[in-house]
Design a protein around this motif. Sequence first.
Motif, PDB file in Angstrom:
ATOM      1  N   THR A 120      42.250  21.439  55.053  1.00 33.39           N
ATOM      2  CA  THR A 120      42.888  21.284  53.744  1.00 33.39           C
ATOM      3  C   THR A 120      44.370  20.974  53.910  1.00 33.39           C
ATOM      4  OG1 THR A 120      41.303  22.747  52.692  1.00 33.39           O
ATOM      5  CG2 THR A 120      43.398  22.474  51.584  1.00 33.39           C
ATOM      6  N   ASP A 152      38.200  17.106  49.423  1.00 35.39           N
ATOM      7  CA  ASP A 152      38.168  18.411  50.083  1.00 35.39           C
ATOM      8  C   ASP A 152      36.929  19.192  49.659  1.00 35.39           C
ATOM      9  OD1 ASP A 152      38.780  20.632  51.500  1.00 35.39           O
ATOM     10  OD2 ASP A 152      40.724  21.012  50.556  1.00 35.39           O
ATOM     11  N   GLU A 153      35.908  19.152  50.467  1.00 34.19           N
ATOM     12  CA  GLU A 153      34.635  19.824  50.189  1.00 34.19           C
ATOM     13  C   GLU A 153      34.160  19.595  48.756  1.00 34.19           C
ATOM     14  OE1 GLU A 153      34.355  23.824  51.669  1.00 34.19           O
ATOM     15  OE2 GLU A 153      36.193  23.609  52.813  1.00 34.19           O
TER      16      GLU A 153
END
Lengths: 294, 270
Positions: free
Chosen positions: B58, B171-172
């Motif tokens: 991240t 991000d995910e």
Amino acid sequence: MPAAVASPLTTAGSRNPLPRASRDAAWVRWTLTAVALVFLAFFLALPLAAVFAEGLRRGVAAYFASFRDTDALAAIRLTLLTAAIAVPANAVFGVAAAWAIAKFPFRGKSLLITLIDLPFAVSPVIAGLVYVLIFGANGWFGSWLIDHDVRIIFAVPGIIIATTFVTFPFVARELIPLMQAQGNDEEYAAATLGASGWQTFWRVTLPNIKWGLLYGIILCNARAMGEFGAVSVVSGHIRGETDTLPLHVEILYNEYNFVGSFAVASLLTLLALVTLVLKTIVEWRHAASRSAST
Amino acid sequence: MTLPDELRNEEPSKLSVQGVSKRFRSRGHLVQALDNVSLEVGEGEFVCLVGPSGCGKTTLLNIIGGLEHADSGQVLADGQPITSPGRDRMMMFQESALFPWLDVRGNLLFGLKLKPGLRRKERLEIADFYLRLVGLERFRKAHVHELSGGMKQRVALARCLAPNPRVLLMDEPFAALDALTREQLYGDLQHIWQERKKTIIFVTHNVREAACLGDRVILFSPNPGRIREEFKVGLPRPRDINTVELARYSTSITAALKGHAVGEPREVAE
Ligand SMILES: Nc1ncnc2c1ncn2[C@@H]1O[C@H](COP(=O)(O)OP(=O)(O)OP(=O)(O)O)[C@@H](O)[C@H]1O
Ligand SMILES: [Mg+2]
């Protein structure tokens, strides 16, 4: 709406059937409910009714005449002025403090959180006395203030300062947990979408907290208009000049002017009722918007 | 700028991460989130970052997005150093981060209103174009809370695409969805990426997902956060996550991941 969905298992006569144990204990439920109702009636409804009954004892005309008195009008004006300054000041302070605490790491954060709670922890009378100590004639800045002909204690500025102090946790306390729970993703998204810092604050942060903010403001306002202790210490009780509504109620009462006293008190009572209604509406919207965002 | 110009896909960027390091101070000690990380991502390449929790994925994405600054090193987008967020790099998160007080189209318009040179009518048409692309044109007036998790992420994707960026940083984005919805989105994302070629950096914990989506899969290891290994996935597209070939790739990546993930958290001296 989940409430509208009837389970196919419920029959007409027994909606929401309770487990057997609680059905057997129905009398327990009734007793507890009755106790709660009696309690409410005795401590809330009765005094509320008494305020209006006393105010109206000499009739509607006498009731309304109480508000035409110049001192009463002055008290209303001062109370409105005080709230008009203290509430916006605390709203701005509360948003700024909550924003800093929730979104940025910095040294002394827990100290700041503790300090915000100080007005809740300390007796309002003490808060008033502290300002007398600082700004009063014999206080730290007393002689400087007298030299420069500035009156704070026993004057309007003192009342506003004391009220602001007593009410400053309301907005911040409401917003800190809310903003902490929200995190930074939405602000980050706005930033990548091209929003500047200010644009992000006005178009994302503020809309995100609006119900919590409104809730805090309503509570803050109720307290600002109703504060007695701190204001009583710094006011000096000069009729028509430094009397707020709660102080005026006391003065009239001490002069055995019960109708006037309770009439003015009924104004504060009405304020409380309006506050409760607004608070309920906002709470409801707040809950709806929170469940909407998850 | 006219509407056809605006809707023409921007050329994807070439990203160059050069020796990026970043530490955080948390509760008195320092954490080396990224340690001298270098990575080249070609124009229109789809790169997946995989690694255990806390290895700085991240953080790297935030630095490329311009939301955080590297302690040392730099990131270049088409040769220009990145110093702040920009409309050319859009970010998508695990939680959709949609604005719940706006309706679906309002969420897309948020970014378009901040983009200069567009008239109201054009903005509306652009928003509709991208809602059609993610298959949600019928929901343009819907409120965010009326959408399922998968639909929310589609709207978030459309919101990212609407300003016509060159890079997508994800991000995910599918981590919070159920398996079926996720599989459908793998297909949709690959399809959309064919239509609107972007350079994509995609963070995930799911090795299979990484093998399914990425041209390359980059393996990170934590404490300090470093790149360990990378895998090229040479399977033809569109890929189905449930094929044996894909399983083979993901098995070997998982094995490598397990090999690197061991080791106690290490602190760094100041
Ligand atoms: N703002 C911050 N303040 C302090 N420490 C941070 C901050 N952001 C990240 N860290 C630390 O840096 C390290 C890397 O964090 P990062 O969020 O980049 O990891 P990640 O690979 O994305 O993990 P995950 O897979 O759990 O999302 C972690 O040890 C984290 O605790
Ligand atoms: Mg992460």
